[in-house]
Enzyme design. Sequence first.
Site, short mmCIF file in Angstrom:
data_model
loop_
_atom_site.label_atom_id
_atom_site.label_comp_id
_atom_site.label_asym_id
_atom_site.label_seq_id
_atom_site.Cartn_x
_atom_site.Cartn_y
_atom_site.Cartn_z
N GLU A 3 -6.56 -32.01 8.02
CA GLU A 3 -5.88 -31.00 7.22
C GLU A 3 -6.77 -30.47 6.11
OE1 GLU A 3 -1.79 -33.62 7.41
OE2 GLU A 3 -2.88 -33.40 5.54
N CYS A 44 -8.65 -28.13 -0.78
CA CYS A 44 -8.78 -29.58 -0.66
C CYS A 44 -9.15 -29.85 0.81
CB CYS A 44 -7.46 -30.24 -1.04
SG CYS A 44 -7.46 -32.02 -0.82
N CYS A 99 -9.03 -42.59 8.43
CA CYS A 99 -9.85 -43.23 7.41
C CYS A 99 -9.89 -44.72 7.68
CB CYS A 99 -9.26 -42.96 6.02
SG CYS A 99 -10.28 -43.62 4.68
N CYS A 125 -6.19 -48.06 2.44
CA CYS A 125 -5.37 -48.16 1.23
C CYS A 125 -3.90 -48.21 1.64
CB CYS A 125 -5.62 -46.98 0.30
SG CYS A 125 -7.36 -46.79 -0.14
N CYS A 154 -1.35 -45.11 1.52
CA CYS A 154 -1.86 -43.83 2.03
C CYS A 154 -1.54 -43.65 3.51
CB CYS A 154 -3.37 -43.80 1.82
SG CYS A 154 -4.16 -42.38 2.58
N CYS A 205 -2.26 -35.75 1.60
CA CYS A 205 -3.08 -35.84 2.81
C CYS A 205 -2.46 -36.74 3.88
CB CYS A 205 -4.49 -36.33 2.47
SG CYS A 205 -4.60 -38.05 2.03
FE1 SF4 Z 1 -8.80 -43.38 2.94
FE2 SF4 Z 1 -6.34 -42.84 2.13
FE3 SF4 Z 1 -7.78 -44.70 0.86
FE4 SF4 Z 1 -8.42 -42.07 0.64
S1 SF4 Z 1 -6.54 -43.06 -0.11
S2 SF4 Z 1 -9.83 -43.78 0.98
S3 SF4 Z 1 -7.89 -41.33 2.71
S4 SF4 Z 1 -7.06 -44.81 3.00
#
Ligand code: SF4
Length: 366
Positions: free
Chosen positions: A107, A120, A127, A131, A134, A345
Amino acid sequence: MKEKLLGKNLDELKQIVANEGMPGFTAKQIAQWLYVKKVRTIDEMTNLSKAARASLAEKYEVGVTPYAGLQISSDGTKKYLFPVRCSHRRGLNLRVAEDELEDGAVEAVMIPDDDRATLCVSSQSGCRMGCKFCMTGRQGFHGHMSAADIISQFIAVDESDRLTNAVFMGMGEPLDNYDNVMRAIEILTADWGFAWSPKRITVSTIGVLPNLKRYLDECKCHLAVSLHDPFGPERLSMMPVQGAWPIKDVIDLIKQYDFTGQRRVSFEYTMFAGFNDTKAHADALVRMLRGLECRMNLIRFHKIPDFPYETSASAVIENFKQRLNNSGLTTTVRASRGEDILAACGMLAGQHSGHPEQSEGSLPNK
Ligand code: SF4
Protein backbone atom coordinates in the site's frame (compact mmCIF):
# COMPACT_ATOMS: atom_id res chain seq x y z
CA MET A 1 10.33 -10.94 -18.63
CA LYS A 2 11.76 -7.57 -19.63
CA GLU A 3 14.02 -5.66 -17.28
CA LYS A 4 12.65 -2.43 -15.79
CA LEU A 5 14.33 0.89 -16.53
CA LEU A 6 12.65 2.38 -13.50
CA GLY A 7 14.87 2.09 -10.45
CA LYS A 8 18.09 2.49 -12.45
CA ASN A 9 20.46 5.27 -11.50
CA LEU A 10 22.34 7.41 -14.00
CA ASP A 11 25.43 5.17 -14.01
CA GLU A 12 23.34 2.13 -14.84
CA LEU A 13 21.46 3.99 -17.56
CA LYS A 14 24.84 5.03 -19.02
CA GLN A 15 25.85 1.39 -19.08
CA ILE A 16 22.62 0.42 -20.80
CA VAL A 17 22.93 3.05 -23.53
CA ALA A 18 26.59 2.10 -24.06
CA ASN A 19 25.58 -1.53 -24.49
CA GLU A 20 22.93 -0.48 -26.99
CA GLY A 21 25.45 1.61 -28.95
CA MET A 22 23.56 4.81 -28.17
CA PRO A 23 25.32 8.16 -27.45
CA GLY A 24 26.23 8.73 -23.78
CA PHE A 25 23.99 11.79 -23.39
CA THR A 26 20.87 9.68 -24.01
CA ALA A 27 21.26 8.23 -20.48
CA LYS A 28 20.31 11.61 -19.03
CA GLN A 29 17.47 11.93 -21.51
CA ILE A 30 16.10 8.55 -20.42
CA ALA A 31 16.41 9.57 -16.75
CA GLN A 32 14.37 12.69 -17.57
CA TRP A 33 11.66 10.65 -19.28
CA LEU A 34 11.52 8.23 -16.33
CA TYR A 35 11.75 10.55 -13.34
CA VAL A 36 10.69 14.01 -14.53
CA LYS A 37 8.22 13.43 -17.36
CA LYS A 38 7.18 10.10 -15.84
CA VAL A 39 6.29 8.30 -19.05
CA ARG A 40 4.81 4.82 -18.98
CA THR A 41 6.29 3.48 -22.25
CA ILE A 42 9.63 3.65 -24.04
CA ASP A 43 7.80 4.78 -27.16
CA GLU A 44 6.94 8.08 -25.42
CA MET A 45 10.67 8.96 -25.18
CA THR A 46 10.38 10.98 -28.36
CA ASN A 47 13.82 12.62 -28.39
CA LEU A 48 15.33 9.15 -28.81
CA SER A 49 15.44 7.90 -32.39
CA LYS A 50 12.81 5.39 -33.44
CA ALA A 51 15.53 2.79 -33.92
CA ALA A 52 16.93 3.44 -30.43
CA ARG A 53 13.47 3.12 -28.87
CA ALA A 54 12.82 -0.10 -30.73
CA SER A 55 16.15 -1.57 -29.68
CA LEU A 56 15.61 -0.56 -26.02
CA ALA A 57 12.08 -1.96 -26.02
CA GLU A 58 13.36 -5.39 -27.04
CA LYS A 59 14.99 -5.86 -23.64
CA TYR A 60 13.48 -3.24 -21.37
CA GLU A 61 10.21 -1.75 -20.22
CA VAL A 62 9.60 1.41 -18.16
CA GLY A 63 8.14 -0.59 -15.29
CA VAL A 64 5.48 1.61 -13.69
CA THR A 65 2.95 -0.63 -11.91
CA PRO A 66 -0.57 0.88 -12.04
CA TYR A 67 -2.55 0.71 -8.82
CA ALA A 68 -5.00 -2.15 -8.48
CA GLY A 69 -7.13 -0.69 -5.70
CA LEU A 70 -8.01 2.72 -4.29
CA GLN A 71 -9.91 3.92 -1.24
CA ILE A 72 -10.66 7.57 -0.56
CA SER A 73 -11.33 8.87 2.93
CA SER A 74 -13.81 11.61 3.76
CA ASP A 75 -10.79 13.68 4.89
CA GLY A 76 -9.12 13.36 1.45
CA THR A 77 -6.59 10.71 2.44
CA LYS A 78 -6.19 8.15 -0.35
CA LYS A 79 -4.96 4.63 0.01
CA TYR A 80 -3.54 2.87 -3.05
CA LEU A 81 -2.94 -0.84 -3.46
CA PHE A 82 -0.16 -2.14 -5.70
CA PRO A 83 0.66 -5.68 -6.79
CA VAL A 84 4.41 -6.31 -6.56
CA ARG A 85 6.85 -9.11 -7.27
CA CYS A 86 9.29 -9.32 -4.40
CA SER A 87 12.67 -10.87 -3.79
CA HIS A 88 13.77 -12.69 -0.69
CA ARG A 89 17.37 -11.96 -1.48
CA ARG A 90 19.16 -9.39 0.60
CA GLY A 91 20.50 -6.36 -1.24
CA LEU A 92 19.81 -5.15 -4.75
CA ASN A 93 17.53 -7.42 -6.69
CA LEU A 94 17.73 -5.99 -10.13
CA ARG A 95 18.34 -9.34 -11.76
CA VAL A 96 16.85 -12.18 -9.80
CA ALA A 97 15.78 -15.54 -11.06
CA GLU A 98 12.06 -16.19 -11.45
CA ASP A 99 11.98 -18.76 -8.70
CA GLU A 100 13.29 -16.26 -6.15
CA LEU A 101 10.35 -13.94 -6.69
CA GLU A 102 7.07 -13.95 -4.82
CA ASP A 103 3.86 -12.08 -5.56
CA GLY A 104 2.69 -9.65 -2.95
CA ALA A 105 0.59 -6.57 -2.45
CA VAL A 106 1.62 -3.30 -0.84
CA GLU A 107 0.00 0.00 0.00
CA ALA A 108 0.86 3.65 -0.42
CA VAL A 109 -1.16 6.33 1.35
CA MET A 110 -1.42 9.92 0.14
CA ILE A 111 -2.14 12.35 2.95
CA PRO A 112 -3.19 15.87 1.91
CA ASP A 113 -2.62 18.70 4.38
CA ASP A 114 -3.19 22.29 3.19
CA ASP A 115 -0.58 22.81 0.48
CA ARG A 116 1.26 19.59 1.31
CA ALA A 117 0.70 16.12 -0.13
CA THR A 118 2.70 13.46 1.67
CA LEU A 119 3.08 9.97 0.28
CA CYS A 120 3.56 7.20 2.83
CA VAL A 121 5.28 4.42 0.88
CA SER A 122 5.97 0.74 1.45
CA SER A 123 9.40 -0.84 1.19
CA GLN A 124 8.60 -4.54 1.69
CA SER A 125 5.62 -6.81 1.13
CA GLY A 126 4.74 -7.84 4.65
CA CYS A 127 7.44 -7.55 7.29
CA ARG A 128 9.63 -9.89 9.27
CA MET A 129 10.00 -7.70 12.36
CA GLY A 130 6.90 -9.16 14.00
CA CYS A 131 5.74 -6.19 16.11
CA LYS A 132 2.74 -7.49 18.05
CA PHE A 133 0.55 -4.42 17.49
CA CYS A 134 1.00 -4.34 13.71
CA MET A 135 -1.22 -5.91 11.07
CA THR A 136 1.58 -5.88 8.49
CA GLY A 137 3.78 -7.84 10.89
CA ARG A 138 1.02 -10.41 11.27
CA GLN A 139 0.93 -11.04 7.53
CA GLY A 140 4.43 -12.43 7.63
CA PHE A 141 7.12 -11.58 5.13
CA HIS A 142 6.64 -11.88 1.37
CA GLY A 143 9.80 -10.17 0.22
CA HIS A 144 11.81 -7.02 -0.42
CA MET A 145 10.47 -4.51 -2.90
CA SER A 146 12.82 -3.54 -5.72
CA ALA A 147 13.89 0.08 -6.16
CA ALA A 148 11.70 0.07 -9.27
CA ASP A 149 8.58 -0.88 -7.30
CA ILE A 150 9.39 1.64 -4.55
CA ILE A 151 9.78 4.46 -7.09
CA SER A 152 6.74 3.26 -9.03
CA GLN A 153 4.54 4.22 -6.06
CA PHE A 154 5.58 7.86 -6.54
CA ILE A 155 4.69 7.81 -10.23
CA ALA A 156 1.55 5.69 -10.25
CA VAL A 157 -0.50 7.68 -7.72
CA ASP A 158 -2.91 10.27 -9.13
CA GLU A 159 -1.14 13.03 -7.18
CA SER A 160 2.31 12.23 -8.58
CA ASP A 161 3.00 15.76 -9.83
CA ARG A 162 1.96 17.49 -6.64
CA LEU A 163 3.62 15.35 -3.99
CA THR A 164 5.62 17.49 -1.57
CA ASN A 165 6.91 14.95 0.97
CA ALA A 166 7.53 11.25 1.44
CA VAL A 167 7.66 9.05 4.51
CA PHE A 168 8.95 5.49 4.40
CA MET A 169 6.39 4.46 6.97
CA GLY A 170 4.18 2.05 5.03
CA MET A 171 4.51 -1.71 4.95
CA GLY A 172 7.88 -3.16 5.87
CA GLU A 173 10.97 -2.05 7.74
CA PRO A 174 12.90 0.22 5.33
CA LEU A 175 16.30 -0.48 6.88
CA ASP A 176 15.75 -4.22 6.40
CA ASN A 177 15.70 -3.52 2.63
CA TYR A 178 18.54 -1.04 2.81
CA ASP A 179 20.03 -1.12 -0.68
CA ASN A 180 16.73 -0.77 -2.52
CA VAL A 181 15.48 1.98 -0.21
CA MET A 182 18.76 3.88 -0.59
CA ARG A 183 18.59 3.47 -4.36
CA ALA A 184 15.06 4.89 -4.33
CA ILE A 185 16.22 7.83 -2.20
CA GLU A 186 19.13 8.42 -4.60
CA ILE A 187 16.62 8.66 -7.47
CA LEU A 188 14.30 10.93 -5.48
CA THR A 189 17.09 13.36 -4.52
CA ALA A 190 19.46 13.32 -7.54
CA ASP A 191 19.42 16.26 -9.95
CA TRP A 192 18.96 13.77 -12.83
CA GLY A 193 16.06 12.21 -10.89
CA PHE A 194 13.16 13.78 -9.00
CA ALA A 195 15.53 16.45 -7.60
CA TRP A 196 13.80 16.56 -4.22
CA SER A 197 15.58 18.01 -1.22
CA PRO A 198 16.43 15.34 1.39
CA LYS A 199 14.44 17.52 3.80
CA ARG A 200 11.26 16.29 2.09
CA ILE A 201 11.92 12.64 2.98
CA THR A 202 11.68 10.77 6.29
CA VAL A 203 12.70 7.16 6.84
CA SER A 204 11.04 5.40 9.75
CA THR A 205 12.68 2.47 11.52
CA ILE A 206 12.18 0.34 14.59
CA GLY A 207 15.97 0.41 15.04
CA VAL A 208 17.84 -2.02 12.79
CA LEU A 209 21.12 -0.93 14.31
CA PRO A 210 23.81 -1.84 11.72
CA ASN A 211 21.85 -0.34 8.84
CA LEU A 212 20.81 2.61 10.95
CA LYS A 213 24.49 3.51 11.32
CA ARG A 214 24.91 3.24 7.54
CA TYR A 215 21.82 5.38 7.02
CA LEU A 216 23.05 8.08 9.39
CA ASP A 217 26.47 8.08 7.71
CA GLU A 218 25.24 7.97 4.12
CA CYS A 219 21.89 9.78 3.95
CA LYS A 220 20.77 13.32 4.76
CA CYS A 221 17.04 12.54 5.01
CA HIS A 222 15.14 12.79 8.27
CA LEU A 223 14.83 9.88 10.68
CA ALA A 224 11.82 8.64 12.66
CA VAL A 225 12.29 5.91 15.25
CA SER A 226 9.48 3.70 16.56
CA LEU A 227 10.23 3.79 20.28
CA HIS A 228 6.91 2.82 21.92
CA ASP A 229 8.41 1.93 25.32
CA PRO A 230 11.52 3.08 27.20
CA PHE A 231 11.73 -0.08 29.34
CA GLY A 232 13.57 -2.98 27.69
CA PRO A 233 11.51 -5.98 28.91
CA GLU A 234 8.20 -4.23 28.13
CA ARG A 235 9.39 -3.18 24.69
CA LEU A 236 10.64 -6.69 24.03
CA SER A 237 7.19 -8.09 24.79
CA MET A 238 5.80 -5.96 21.91
CA MET A 239 8.77 -5.74 19.58
CA PRO A 240 11.11 -8.70 19.06
CA VAL A 241 13.73 -6.34 17.56
CA GLN A 242 14.48 -5.21 21.12
CA GLY A 243 16.17 -8.58 21.69
CA ALA A 244 18.64 -8.01 18.86
CA TRP A 245 19.14 -4.25 19.06
CA PRO A 246 17.97 -2.69 22.34
CA ILE A 247 16.49 0.79 22.07
CA LYS A 248 19.16 2.11 24.46
CA ASP A 249 21.86 1.16 21.93
CA VAL A 250 19.83 2.72 19.12
CA ILE A 251 19.57 6.01 20.99
CA ASP A 252 23.23 5.93 22.05
CA LEU A 253 24.08 5.66 18.34
CA ILE A 254 21.73 8.46 17.32
CA LYS A 255 23.23 10.74 19.97
CA GLN A 256 26.55 10.53 18.15
CA TYR A 257 25.06 12.46 15.19
CA ASP A 258 24.12 16.09 14.77
CA PHE A 259 20.41 16.90 14.55
CA THR A 260 20.68 20.60 15.22
CA GLY A 261 20.88 21.43 11.50
CA GLN A 262 18.61 20.47 8.62
CA ARG A 263 18.29 16.77 9.41
CA ARG A 264 15.75 15.97 12.11
CA VAL A 265 15.05 12.97 14.29
CA SER A 266 11.67 12.20 15.79
CA PHE A 267 10.32 9.36 17.89
CA GLU A 268 7.00 7.59 17.49
CA TYR A 269 5.20 6.47 20.62
CA THR A 270 1.94 4.53 20.40
CA MET A 271 -0.11 4.88 23.56
CA PHE A 272 -1.39 1.59 25.05
CA ALA A 273 -3.73 2.01 28.05
CA GLY A 274 -2.17 0.78 31.29
CA PHE A 275 0.93 -0.51 29.52
CA ASN A 276 3.23 2.33 28.51
CA ASP A 277 1.34 5.49 29.47
CA THR A 278 2.37 6.14 33.09
CA LYS A 279 4.40 8.95 34.64
CA ALA A 280 7.28 6.50 35.04
CA HIS A 281 7.27 5.94 31.28
CA ALA A 282 7.21 9.67 30.55
CA ASP A 283 10.05 10.34 32.96
CA ALA A 284 12.11 7.47 31.54
CA LEU A 285 11.63 8.88 28.03
CA VAL A 286 12.88 12.26 29.17
CA ARG A 287 15.96 10.69 30.75
CA MET A 288 16.59 8.50 27.71
CA LEU A 289 16.43 11.35 25.19
CA ARG A 290 18.14 14.03 27.31
CA GLY A 291 20.70 15.97 25.27
CA LEU A 292 19.22 15.01 21.91
CA GLU A 293 17.53 17.61 19.71
CA CYS A 294 14.37 15.71 18.79
CA ARG A 295 10.59 15.55 18.73
CA MET A 296 8.16 13.01 20.13
CA ASN A 297 4.94 12.03 18.33
CA LEU A 298 2.28 10.35 20.44
CA ILE A 299 -0.06 8.09 18.49
CA ARG A 300 -3.50 6.82 19.41
CA PHE A 301 -3.73 3.06 19.04
CA HIS A 302 -6.50 1.58 16.91
CA LYS A 303 -7.61 -1.70 18.35
CA ILE A 304 -6.76 -4.81 16.37
CA PRO A 305 -8.10 -8.33 16.88
CA ASP A 306 -6.38 -10.66 19.37
CA PHE A 307 -4.31 -7.91 20.94
CA PRO A 308 -4.84 -7.21 24.63
CA TYR A 309 -4.40 -3.44 24.77
CA GLU A 310 -6.58 -0.50 23.83
CA THR A 311 -5.55 3.06 23.25
CA SER A 312 -4.95 5.30 26.24
CA ALA A 313 -7.74 7.70 27.09
CA SER A 314 -7.51 11.18 25.58
CA ALA A 315 -6.93 12.76 29.01
CA VAL A 316 -4.07 10.34 29.71
CA ILE A 317 -2.47 11.12 26.35
CA GLU A 318 -2.83 14.84 27.01
CA ASN A 319 -1.24 14.54 30.47
CA PHE A 320 1.59 12.42 29.05
CA LYS A 321 2.19 15.06 26.39
CA GLN A 322 2.20 17.86 28.95
CA ARG A 323 4.62 16.01 31.19
CA LEU A 324 7.05 15.51 28.29
CA ASN A 325 6.70 19.10 27.08
CA ASN A 326 7.18 20.45 30.60
CA SER A 327 10.40 18.47 30.80
CA GLY A 328 11.68 20.06 27.58
CA LEU A 329 10.86 17.22 25.18
CA THR A 330 8.85 18.74 22.32
CA THR A 331 5.82 16.48 21.98
CA THR A 332 2.74 16.44 19.78
CA VAL A 333 -0.18 14.05 19.36
CA ARG A 334 -0.33 12.84 15.78
CA ALA A 335 -3.64 13.57 14.07
CA SER A 336 -5.42 10.45 12.88
CA ARG A 337 -6.02 10.51 9.14
CA GLY A 338 -8.11 8.32 6.88
CA GLU A 339 -9.65 6.30 9.70
CA ASP A 340 -12.73 5.48 7.63
CA ILE A 341 -10.54 3.74 5.03
CA LEU A 342 -8.29 2.04 7.58
CA ALA A 343 -5.32 4.07 6.40
CA ALA A 344 -2.84 2.51 8.77
CA CYS A 345 -0.43 0.16 7.10
CA GLY A 346 -1.35 -3.38 6.24
CA MET A 347 -5.11 -3.10 6.11
CA LEU A 348 -5.87 -2.87 2.40
CA ALA A 349 -3.11 -5.26 1.37
CA GLY A 350 -4.31 -7.62 4.07
CA GLN A 351 -7.80 -7.61 2.64
CA HIS A 352 -6.41 -8.10 -0.83
CA SER A 353 -4.26 -11.04 0.13
CA GLY A 354 -7.15 -12.74 1.84
CA HIS A 355 -6.37 -12.34 5.52
CA PRO A 356 -9.88 -12.00 6.96
CA GLU A 357 -8.74 -10.45 10.22
CA GLN A 358 -7.32 -7.48 8.32
CA SER A 359 -10.74 -6.13 7.50
CA GLU A 360 -11.63 -5.36 11.08
CA GLY A 361 -10.60 -2.37 13.08
CA SER A 362 -7.60 -0.36 12.03
CA LEU A 363 -4.00 -0.48 12.82
CA PRO A 364 -1.71 2.01 14.33
CA ASN A 365 1.31 2.77 12.53
CA LYS A 366 4.92 2.24 12.84
FE1 SF4 B 1 7.22 -4.26 10.48
FE2 SF4 B 1 4.88 -3.47 11.43
FE3 SF4 B 1 7.00 -3.55 13.05
FE4 SF4 B 1 6.83 -1.68 11.08
S1 SF4 B 1 5.49 -1.86 12.89
S2 SF4 B 1 8.62 -2.92 11.62
S3 SF4 B 1 5.78 -2.86 9.46
S4 SF4 B 1 6.02 -5.33 12.05
